[in-house]
Write a protein that holds these residues in place. Structure first.
Motif, PDB file in Angstrom:
ATOM      1  N   LEU A 189      14.687  15.256  -0.332  1.00  0.00           N
ATOM      2  CA  LEU A 189      14.581  14.415   0.583  1.00  0.00           C
ATOM      3  C   LEU A 189      13.016  14.394   1.215  1.00  0.00           C
ATOM      4  O   LEU A 189      12.616  13.213   1.890  1.00  0.00           O
ATOM      5  CB  LEU A 189      15.440  14.798   1.704  1.00  0.00           C
ATOM      6  N   ILE A 190      12.424  15.364   1.299  1.00  0.00           N
ATOM      7  CA  ILE A 190      10.935  15.550   1.350  1.00  0.00           C
ATOM      8  C   ILE A 190      10.331  15.828   0.244  1.00  0.00           C
ATOM      9  O   ILE A 190      10.887  16.536  -0.604  1.00  0.00           O
ATOM     10  CB  ILE A 190      10.556  16.304   2.517  1.00  0.00           C
ATOM     11  N   ASP A 191       9.026  15.649   0.139  1.00  0.00           N
ATOM     12  CA  ASP A 191       8.242  15.733  -1.117  1.00  0.00           C
ATOM     13  C   ASP A 191       7.448  17.234  -1.062  1.00  0.00           C
ATOM     14  O   ASP A 191       6.731  17.562  -1.934  1.00  0.00           O
ATOM     15  CB  ASP A 191       7.085  14.496  -1.446  1.00  0.00           C
ATOM     16  N   ARG A 192       6.939  17.622   0.248  1.00  0.00           N
ATOM     17  CA  ARG A 192       6.002  18.829   0.464  1.00  0.00           C
ATOM     18  C   ARG A 192       6.385  19.170   1.760  1.00  0.00           C
ATOM     19  O   ARG A 192       6.472  18.438   2.643  1.00  0.00           O
ATOM     20  CB  ARG A 192       4.523  18.384   0.474  1.00  0.00           C
ATOM     21  N   THR A 230      -3.481  16.439   5.263  1.00  0.00           N
ATOM     22  CA  THR A 230      -2.677  16.461   4.084  1.00  0.00           C
ATOM     23  C   THR A 230      -2.495  15.139   3.612  1.00  0.00           C
ATOM     24  O   THR A 230      -2.503  14.477   2.383  1.00  0.00           O
ATOM     25  CB  THR A 230      -1.381  17.384   3.902  1.00  0.00           C
ATOM     26  N   ALA A 231      -1.958  14.523   4.506  1.00  0.00           N
ATOM     27  CA  ALA A 231      -1.479  13.057   4.310  1.00  0.00           C
ATOM     28  C   ALA A 231      -2.599  12.244   4.115  1.00  0.00           C
ATOM     29  O   ALA A 231      -2.546  11.378   3.039  1.00  0.00           O
ATOM     30  CB  ALA A 231      -0.688  12.313   5.580  1.00  0.00           C
ATOM     31  N   ARG A 232      -3.546  12.356   4.718  1.00  0.00           N
ATOM     32  CA  ARG A 232      -4.841  11.501   4.346  1.00  0.00           C
ATOM     33  C   ARG A 232      -5.266  11.769   2.944  1.00  0.00           C
ATOM     34  O   ARG A 232      -5.787  10.764   2.264  1.00  0.00           O
ATOM     35  CB  ARG A 232      -6.107  11.876   5.373  1.00  0.00           C
ATOM     36  N   CYS A 290       0.927  -1.234  -0.058  1.00  0.00           N
ATOM     37  CA  CYS A 290      -0.022   0.167   0.005  1.00  0.00           C
ATOM     38  C   CYS A 290       0.920   1.170  -0.159  1.00  0.00           C
ATOM     39  O   CYS A 290       1.965   1.246   0.069  1.00  0.00           O
ATOM     40  CB  CYS A 290      -0.980   0.056   1.091  1.00  0.00           C
ATOM     41  N   MET A 291       0.325   2.363  -0.191  1.00  0.00           N
ATOM     42  CA  MET A 291       1.097   3.696  -0.172  1.00  0.00           C
ATOM     43  C   MET A 291       1.207   4.003   1.198  1.00  0.00           C
ATOM     44  O   MET A 291       0.603   3.876   2.272  1.00  0.00           O
ATOM     45  CB  MET A 291      -0.091   4.682  -0.658  1.00  0.00           C
ATOM     46  N   THR A 292       2.443   4.481   1.580  1.00  0.00           N
ATOM     47  CA  THR A 292       2.888   4.754   2.956  1.00  0.00           C
ATOM     48  C   THR A 292       3.487   6.368   2.773  1.00  0.00           C
ATOM     49  O   THR A 292       4.223   6.605   1.904  1.00  0.00           O
ATOM     50  CB  THR A 292       4.173   3.802   3.331  1.00  0.00           C
ATOM     51  N   ILE A 293       3.154   6.847   3.991  1.00  0.00           N
ATOM     52  CA  ILE A 293       3.516   8.411   4.069  1.00  0.00           C
ATOM     53  C   ILE A 293       4.260   8.629   5.475  1.00  0.00           C
ATOM     54  O   ILE A 293       3.569   8.219   6.230  1.00  0.00           O
ATOM     55  CB  ILE A 293       2.371   9.219   3.856  1.00  0.00           C
ATOM     56  N   ALA A 294       5.433   9.295   5.579  1.00  0.00           N
ATOM     57  CA  ALA A 294       6.087   9.617   6.715  1.00  0.00           C
ATOM     58  C   ALA A 294       5.479  11.220   6.654  1.00  0.00           C
ATOM     59  O   ALA A 294       5.896  12.017   6.045  1.00  0.00           O
ATOM     60  CB  ALA A 294       7.259   9.562   6.609  1.00  0.00           C
ATOM     61  N   ALA A 295       4.606  11.443   7.733  1.00  0.00           N
ATOM     62  CA  ALA A 295       4.027  12.672   7.844  1.00  0.00           C
ATOM     63  C   ALA A 295       5.038  13.295   9.288  1.00  0.00           C
ATOM     64  O   ALA A 295       4.666  13.338  10.499  1.00  0.00           O
ATOM     65  CB  ALA A 295       2.573  12.786   8.380  1.00  0.00           C
ATOM     66  N   CYS A 317       9.466   5.013   3.573  1.00  0.00           N
ATOM     67  CA  CYS A 317       7.939   5.355   3.013  1.00  0.00           C
ATOM     68  C   CYS A 317       8.149   5.778   1.600  1.00  0.00           C
ATOM     69  O   CYS A 317       9.071   6.232   1.100  1.00  0.00           O
ATOM     70  CB  CYS A 317       7.597   6.449   3.915  1.00  0.00           C
ATOM     71  N   ASP A 318       7.005   5.610   1.014  1.00  0.00           N
ATOM     72  CA  ASP A 318       6.963   6.276  -0.503  1.00  0.00           C
ATOM     73  C   ASP A 318       6.874   7.695  -0.452  1.00  0.00           C
ATOM     74  O   ASP A 318       7.465   8.189  -1.468  1.00  0.00           O
ATOM     75  CB  ASP A 318       5.365   5.735  -1.183  1.00  0.00           C
ATOM     76  N   VAL A 319       6.437   8.555   0.687  1.00  0.00           N
ATOM     77  CA  VAL A 319       6.310   9.728   0.302  1.00  0.00           C
ATOM     78  C   VAL A 319       6.589  10.428   1.802  1.00  0.00           C
ATOM     79  O   VAL A 319       6.256   9.852   2.654  1.00  0.00           O
ATOM     80  CB  VAL A 319       4.740  10.522  -0.125  1.00  0.00           C
TER      81      VAL A 319
END
Length: 204
Positions: free
Chosen positions: A165-168, A178-180, A85-90, A106-108
């Motif tokens: 290194l980060i996307d946003r 935002t992550a949601r 699944c998609m994974t996000i480090a917030a 993580c993916d993002v």
């Protein structure tokens, strides 16, 4: 000290030890790894922290007792990277040391404006976890990876964004929303299609 919320296929994992800058004990790392290994049926996973620091890395006392060289770090990052699944480090704040590995897996990665990024293992007498330099170099290149790992540089969120290194960069009060939102399409899609697209993005 690790919190898990499951919401219609979305798993939100929170490191909750803000009084210790969310530094990680062996028990916390093992719990995170258990969660990541159990998340194969999740439609998306968000990893975040409580308070103003994402994680200061290993608990210093436990690091000196052997945690710094434990294979649990690789177990955790490997489990996260293997998720279909998609994974996000917030990243709600500063990311330091060994905790970097879980974010790299993580993916993002999204982060608050005040976050800083550093990985000072060399001056502490330790090697980084084996997969961390490879994942970091894949994102930002070998020279910038050396700048962080060998040059000991602490970089800002803006620099991290410019490096890749980060996307946003996201304001703290909208970080989780935002992550949601970023996971919404993936959660709505067929899990098989989402997993196949993730595989296709893995490299060539």
């Amino acid at each position: 000290m690790i919190e898990l919320i499951k919401d219609d296929g979305l798993w939100i994992v929170t490191i909750n030890r803000p009084d210790k800058a969310n530094s990680l004990t062996a028990a916390m790392l093992a719990e995170l790894a258990d969660i990541a290994e159990a998340a194969k049926d999740a439609r998306a996973l968000i990893l975040t922290g409580a308070g103003k620091v994402f994680s200061a890395g290993a608990d210093l006392e436990e690091a000196r007792a052997g945690l710094a060289v434990s294979d649990v770090w690789e177990r955790l990052s490997g489990a996260l990277a293997a998720l279909p699944c998609m994974t996000i480090a917030a990243l709600n704040g500063t990311l330091a040391g060994g905790a970097t590995g879980m974010a790299l897996a993580c993916d993002v990665r999204i982060a608050t404006p005040g976050a800083k990024f550093f990985y000072p293992v060399m001056k502490l007498g330790f090697l980084p976890q084996p997969s961390d330099p490879k994942r970091m170099a894949a994102l930002i290149g070998p020279a910038r990876t050396k700048l962080i790992l060998m040059g000991g540089q602490k970089i800002t969120a803006q620099q991290a964004y410019e490096f890749g290194l980060i996307d946003r960069i996201v304001e703290p009060d909208t970080l989780i929303d935002t992550a949601r939102d970023l996971t919404a399409d993936s959660r709505a899609a067929s899990p098989e299609i989402a997993a196949r697209i993730k595989e296709m993005c893995a490299g060539f």
